[in-house]
Design a protein around this motif. Sequence first.
Motif, PDB file in Angstrom:
ATOM      1  N   SER A  21       9.713 -12.503 -79.784  1.00 16.03           N
ATOM      2  CA  SER A  21      10.098 -10.742 -79.740  1.00 16.03           C
ATOM      3  C   SER A  21      11.384 -10.675 -79.712  1.00 16.03           C
ATOM      4  CB  SER A  21       9.253 -10.960 -78.898  1.00 16.03           C
ATOM      5  OG  SER A  21       7.655 -11.734 -79.145  1.00 16.03           O
ATOM      6  N   ALA A  22      12.686 -11.039 -78.533  1.00 16.50           N
ATOM      7  CA  ALA A  22      13.270 -10.254 -78.587  1.00 16.50           C
ATOM      8  C   ALA A  22      14.427 -10.409 -79.796  1.00 16.50           C
ATOM      9  CB  ALA A  22      14.037 -11.211 -78.074  1.00 16.50           C
ATOM     10  N   ALA A  61       9.851  -4.721 -73.221  1.00 17.05           N
ATOM     11  CA  ALA A  61       8.513  -4.115 -73.996  1.00 17.05           C
ATOM     12  C   ALA A  61       7.475  -4.231 -74.614  1.00 17.05           C
ATOM     13  CB  ALA A  61       8.305  -2.581 -73.993  1.00 17.05           C
ATOM     14  N   VAL A  62       8.671  -5.362 -76.028  1.00 19.48           N
ATOM     15  CA  VAL A  62       7.749  -6.191 -76.984  1.00 19.48           C
ATOM     16  C   VAL A  62       8.210  -6.993 -76.898  1.00 19.48           C
ATOM     17  CG1 VAL A  62       9.178  -6.624 -79.955  1.00 19.48           C
ATOM     18  CG2 VAL A  62       9.789  -4.530 -79.032  1.00 19.48           C
ATOM     19  N   VAL A  63       8.969  -8.065 -76.163  1.00 23.98           N
ATOM     20  CA  VAL A  63       8.845  -9.048 -75.622  1.00 23.98           C
ATOM     21  C   VAL A  63       7.968  -9.562 -75.139  1.00 23.98           C
ATOM     22  CG1 VAL A  63       9.592 -10.746 -74.503  1.00 23.98           C
ATOM     23  CG2 VAL A  63      11.162 -10.038 -75.799  1.00 23.98           C
ATOM     24  N   ALA A  64       7.422  -8.799 -73.826  1.00 20.92           N
ATOM     25  CA  ALA A  64       5.728  -8.634 -73.432  1.00 20.92           C
ATOM     26  C   ALA A  64       4.311  -8.560 -74.390  1.00 20.92           C
ATOM     27  CB  ALA A  64       6.024  -7.055 -72.095  1.00 20.92           C
ATOM     28  N   LEU A 123       8.014  -0.002 -69.099  1.00 26.71           N
ATOM     29  CA  LEU A 123       9.462  -0.196 -69.161  1.00 26.71           C
ATOM     30  C   LEU A 123      10.735   1.175 -70.236  1.00 26.71           C
ATOM     31  CD1 LEU A 123       8.197  -3.706 -69.361  1.00 26.71           C
ATOM     32  CD2 LEU A 123       9.551  -2.445 -67.475  1.00 26.71           C
ATOM     33  N   VAL A 124      10.001   1.251 -71.127  1.00 27.29           N
ATOM     34  CA  VAL A 124      11.346   2.066 -71.942  1.00 27.29           C
ATOM     35  C   VAL A 124      10.938   3.304 -71.321  1.00 27.29           C
ATOM     36  CG1 VAL A 124      11.416   2.753 -74.546  1.00 27.29           C
ATOM     37  CG2 VAL A 124      10.181   0.815 -73.783  1.00 27.29           C
ATOM     38  N   PRO A 125      12.668   3.851 -71.173  1.00 27.69           N
ATOM     39  CA  PRO A 125      12.758   4.831 -70.438  1.00 27.69           C
ATOM     40  C   PRO A 125      12.673   5.688 -71.450  1.00 27.69           C
ATOM     41  CG  PRO A 125      15.045   3.676 -70.806  1.00 27.69           C
ATOM     42  CD  PRO A 125      13.668   2.679 -71.582  1.00 27.69           C
ATOM     43  N   VAL A 126      12.690   7.465 -70.685  1.00 28.96           N
ATOM     44  CA  VAL A 126      12.085   8.499 -71.868  1.00 28.96           C
ATOM     45  C   VAL A 126      13.659   9.194 -71.242  1.00 28.96           C
ATOM     46  CG1 VAL A 126      10.840   9.850 -71.304  1.00 28.96           C
ATOM     47  CG2 VAL A 126       9.789   8.289 -71.107  1.00 28.96           C
TER      48      VAL A 126
END
Length: 162
Positions: A21-22, A61-64, A123-126
């Motif tokens: 994922s990472a 987020a992708v790893v989660a 987890l992903v900043p906007v």
Amino acid sequence: MMAGSRTTFVMSKVFGAAVVSAAVALVGSLGAWGILVSTGLLDGRLWVPGLTVLILGRSAAVVAWGVVGTCTVLTTRSQTAAITLILTVPFVAETAVRTLARQVGGTLEGVTRLLPFASIDALVPVPPGSTLFEEPVNSPETACTVVGCFLALLLTASTRRA
């Protein structure tokens, strides 16, 4: 069992999923960065701090999501059930609950901020003033705490079930 114990088996599967994922997140983020640079959308200015935070947040987020998917497969022992849950819970159930809570307001709206997939999204900043993304429902610290507890719960369930 060749791994020796359930915990070793689950952790090896989860570690493999996290690494893959990472790698996918990193390649995707670097590809997007390359497109931004080559098309001139960055306009010659390299927005390194913000871009770095965005890449790290998206990678987390992708790893989660990868770990959640792996733990769900290990717990349900069915890829079909796991895929159904992974798509239904965040995109149907959580969305419906958050929308209803937003209409009701008050404490219920505050409680829905602790839903696991809303926290993964946080987890992903906007970027400030963004019209493409909603503001995160949690602060990064709260999001990390909720996601960590959620993943710990899933890892425990996976270890018990595997």
